[in-house]
Design a protein around this motif. Structure first.
Motif, short mmCIF file in Angstrom:
data_model
loop_
_atom_site.label_atom_id
_atom_site.label_comp_id
_atom_site.label_asym_id
_atom_site.label_seq_id
_atom_site.Cartn_x
_atom_site.Cartn_y
_atom_site.Cartn_z
N GLY A 142 0.05 6.70 -12.68
CA GLY A 142 -0.28 7.31 -11.40
C GLY A 142 -1.68 6.96 -10.94
N PHE A 143 -2.62 6.88 -11.89
CA PHE A 143 -4.00 6.55 -11.55
C PHE A 143 -4.11 5.15 -10.99
CE2 PHE A 143 -8.09 4.67 -12.77
CZ PHE A 143 -8.97 5.55 -12.18
N TRP A 144 -3.54 4.17 -11.72
CA TRP A 144 -3.68 2.78 -11.28
C TRP A 144 -2.85 2.49 -10.03
CZ3 TRP A 144 -7.77 0.52 -12.55
CH2 TRP A 144 -8.33 0.66 -13.82
N SER A 145 -1.77 3.21 -9.84
CA SER A 145 -1.00 3.04 -8.60
C SER A 145 -1.81 3.48 -7.39
CB SER A 145 0.31 3.84 -8.68
OG SER A 145 1.14 3.36 -9.70
N ALA A 146 -2.51 4.61 -7.53
CA ALA A 146 -3.36 5.07 -6.42
C ALA A 146 -4.50 4.10 -6.18
CB ALA A 146 -3.88 6.47 -6.73
N GLY A 180 0.81 -1.21 0.00
CA GLY A 180 0.00 0.00 0.00
C GLY A 180 0.84 1.26 0.00
N ASN A 181 1.87 1.30 0.83
CA ASN A 181 2.74 2.48 0.87
C ASN A 181 3.60 2.59 -0.39
OD1 ASN A 181 2.55 3.93 3.65
ND2 ASN A 181 2.55 1.76 4.18
N LEU A 182 4.02 1.46 -0.94
CA LEU A 182 4.79 1.49 -2.18
C LEU A 182 3.95 2.05 -3.33
CD1 LEU A 182 7.27 0.80 -3.89
CD2 LEU A 182 6.37 -1.55 -4.08
N PHE A 183 2.72 1.59 -3.46
CA PHE A 183 1.85 2.09 -4.53
C PHE A 183 1.54 3.58 -4.35
CE2 PHE A 183 0.36 -2.48 -5.12
CZ PHE A 183 1.04 -2.63 -6.32
N THR A 184 1.40 4.02 -3.11
CA THR A 184 1.16 5.44 -2.87
C THR A 184 2.34 6.27 -3.35
OG1 THR A 184 -0.24 4.96 -0.95
CG2 THR A 184 0.70 7.17 -1.10
N ASN A 185 3.55 5.84 -3.04
CA ASN A 185 4.74 6.57 -3.49
C ASN A 185 4.88 6.52 -5.02
OD1 ASN A 185 5.59 7.53 -1.01
ND2 ASN A 185 6.89 5.76 -0.60
N THR A 223 -3.58 12.34 -6.42
CA THR A 223 -3.41 11.06 -5.71
C THR A 223 -4.39 10.94 -4.55
OG1 THR A 223 -1.06 10.93 -6.29
CG2 THR A 223 -1.77 9.69 -4.36
N HIS A 224 -4.54 12.00 -3.78
CA HIS A 224 -5.45 11.94 -2.63
C HIS A 224 -6.91 11.99 -3.05
CE1 HIS A 224 -2.73 11.95 0.85
NE2 HIS A 224 -1.89 12.59 0.06
N THR A 225 -7.19 12.57 -4.21
CA THR A 225 -8.56 12.49 -4.72
C THR A 225 -8.92 11.06 -5.08
OG1 THR A 225 -8.41 14.76 -5.59
CG2 THR A 225 -10.13 13.34 -6.49
N ILE A 226 -7.99 10.35 -5.73
CA ILE A 226 -8.23 8.94 -6.07
C ILE A 226 -8.33 8.10 -4.79
CG2 ILE A 226 -7.34 6.93 -7.30
CD1 ILE A 226 -5.88 8.86 -9.16
N LYS A 227 -7.50 8.42 -3.81
CA LYS A 227 -7.52 7.65 -2.57
C LYS A 227 -8.79 7.88 -1.76
CE LYS A 227 -3.79 7.13 -0.10
NZ LYS A 227 -3.69 5.65 -0.19
N ALA A 228 -9.59 8.86 -2.19
CA ALA A 228 -10.91 9.03 -1.56
C ALA A 228 -11.84 7.87 -1.90
CB ALA A 228 -11.54 10.35 -2.01
#
Length: 401
Positions: free
Chosen positions: A246-250, A178-183, A194-199
Motif C-alpha cells: 500500500g505504501f509503495w503504490s501510493a 496514477g489512478n491504478l496505483f491509487t486504487n 493513502t492520502h497522507t502518503i499522497k501529501a
C-alpha cells in the motif's frame, strides 16, 4: 468701500459723449459686472463732489486687467471612468457575489464527490480486491458519460487531430497508471493513510521539475518540503494498517501524477490548436479506458459478470451499486476539478487540493472508525501543514514572477 477719484488729466480719456464716434471704436466699452460696479462708484463720487455736467457712461477696463484674480474662471473636468452610478456599483457587487457563490459551490462539489468516491471505492475494494478491474470500470463509466455529453451537445465536442492525439497519449498513459496505483493503495491500507502518503506530491513535483525541466527550487520551497517528508515518515511509522504494498503504490501514484504535470509542460500543444480543460480530460478518460482494458482482460479476465460476483459470495446488487456510485463520483470530482482550475490560478487550486485532502482524511477516519494514535495524527497534521506552507510559498513566487 473706497470711491474712485478721477484726476483732471485722466478724465478726458475716460469721459466720452455718447454720440462720439470714437467711443464706438473702443474695444472696452462693454460693461461687465465689475465695470458696472465701478461705474456706480464713480457716479456716486461725482455727485458727492458736485461735478457739473451730465453723468456719462464710464468703463474701467484697466481695473479688470490689473486684477485678474477678481475674474471667475470655470474649468470643465472629466468624470473618471471608474466613477459609476449607484446602480452600476450594485450590479458589479452582485456579479462578484454570484461568481464567489459559484466558485464556492464548485469547491463544495469537488470535496463531496471526492469523499463519496473514497468511501464507496474502499468498500468495493475491501470485498473485491481487483484494482485493475475496478479502475477499468471507472474509466468505462467515464467514457460513457463523455460520449453522452458530446452526443447530446451538453458540451461541444472538440475537433481533434492526429498530432494532438499523439501529444495527449503520454498524458493518458501516466493518468491511467496514477489512478491504478491509487486504487491499489486504497485496497491495501486505510484511506487516511493513502492520502497522507499522497501529501508527498509537492516533493515529487519539485524533484521531477528539477530533473527534467531544469526548474531549480528556491530555499523557501525546499524548507517547506521538510515538514511534508517528516510528517509522512512519522505517520507511516505509527500507521496501524501499514504494509509495504500500500505504501509503495501510493508513492508510485505520486510519481505518475506529477510526471503527468511535467509531461504536460514538455509535450506542449500549440496554442492555436489547444483544447480546453474539460475536453482534454474527456479525451484522456477515453484513452485511459482503451489503454487499460486489454491489460485487465489479460491479467484479471472478466470478473464483473453476475455469475462470478455471485460465485464469490458477494451481494450482486450492493457491489454493482457501490461500483457505479464510485465510478460516477470518480469522473465527477475530476471533471469539477478541471472546471475549478479554469477559474482560479494553479496555486489556488493547489491550496484547495490540500484542504480537500484534510477533509477526506477526517471523514474517512470517522466513517470507517480507523484507529489513529496521537503520534499518527501529529505526523499527518505536520505533513498537511507542510503542503499548505508549500502552497503559500508557491503563491508568493507566483506574485513576484
Amino acid at each position: 468701500m473706497q470711491t474712485a477719484v478721477l484726476s483732471p488729466s485722466f478724465t478726458p480719456l475716460l469721459l466720452r459723449k455718447p454720440h462720439d464716434p470714437l467711443a464706438l471704436k473702443q474695444p472696452f466699452l462693454r460693461l461687465g459686472p465689475l465695470a458696472a460696479a465701478s461705474s456706480s462708484a464713480v457716479t456716486s463720487s461725482s455727485s458727492s463732489h458736485s461735478l457739473p455736467g451730465p453723468r456719462p457712461l464710464v468703463s474701467l477696463p484697466s481695473l479688470s486687467d490689473r486684477r485678474p484674480k477678481d475674474a471667475l474662471v470655470l474649468r470643465a473636468t472629466s468624470v473618471p471612468e471608474s466613477a459609476s452610478p449607484a446602480d452600476g456599483d450594485g450590479v458589479s457587487k452582485s456579479g462578484g457575489m454570484l461568481h464567489a457563490l459559484q466558485l464556492g459551490s464548485l469547491f463544495g462539489l469537488w470535496y463531496l464527490f471526492n469523499i463519496y468516491f473514497n468511501i464507496y471505492n474502499k468498500q468495493v475494494l475491501k470485498v473485491f480486491p481487483f484494482p485493475l478491474t475496478v479502475t477499468t470500470v471507472q474509466f468505462a463509466v467515464g467514457t460513457v458519460l463523455v460520449i453522452f455529453m458530446w452526443a447530446t451537445n451538453l458540451y461541444k465536442p472538440p475537433k481533434i487531430s492526429a498530432s494532438q492525439l499523439a501529444a495527449i497519449l503520454p498524458l493518458a498513459a501516466v493518468h491511467t497508471m496514477g489512478n491504478l496505483f491509487t486504487n491499489m493503495s486504497l485496497g491495501k491500507v486505510a484511506v487516511s493513510f493513502t492520502h497522507t502518503i499522497k501529501a508527498m506530491e509537492p516533493f515529487f513535483s519539485v524533484l521531477l521539475s528539477a530533473l527534467f525541466l531544469g526548474e531549480m527550487p528556491t530555499i523557501w520551497v525546499v524548507l517547506s518540503l521538510m515538514p511534508i517528508v517528516g510528517g509522512v515518515a512519522l505517520a507511516s511509522l505509527t500507521e496501524a494498517s501499514f504494509n509495504w504494498a500500500g505504501f509503495w503504490s501510493a508513492m508510485a501514484s505520486n510519481v505518475t501524477f506529477q510526471s503527468r504535470n511535467v509531461l504536460s509542460k514538455k509535450v506542449m500543444i500549440k496554442k492555436e490548436e489547444s483544447l480546453d480543460n474539460i475536453n482534454l480530460f474527456s479525451i484522456i478518460t477515453i484513452m485511459s479506458f482503451f489503454l487499460l482494458a486489454p491489460v485487465t482482460l489479460f491479467v484479471d479476465g472478466i470478473r464483473v459478470t453476475p455469475s462470478y460476483v455471485l460465485s464469490a459470495g458477494l451481494d450482486l446488487k450492493q457491489i454493482y451499486l457501490r461500483s457505479l456510485i464510485a465510478a460516477l463520483c470518480f469522473h465527477a470530482y475530476q471533471q469539477v476539478s478541471y472546471m475549478i482550475l479554469a477559474r482560479v490560478t494553479p496555486v489556488t487550486h493547489s491550496v484547495g487540493n490540500c484542504v480537500k485532502r484534510v477533509v477526506v482524511i477526517i471523514t474517512s477516519v470517522l466513517f470507517f472508525r480507523t484507529p489513529v494514535s496521537p503520534v499518527n495524527s501529529l505526523g499527518t497534521g505536520i505533513a498537511l501543514a507542510g503542503v499548505f506552507l508549500y502552497s503559500r510559498v508557491k503563491r508568493i513566487k507566483h506574485k513576484t514572477a
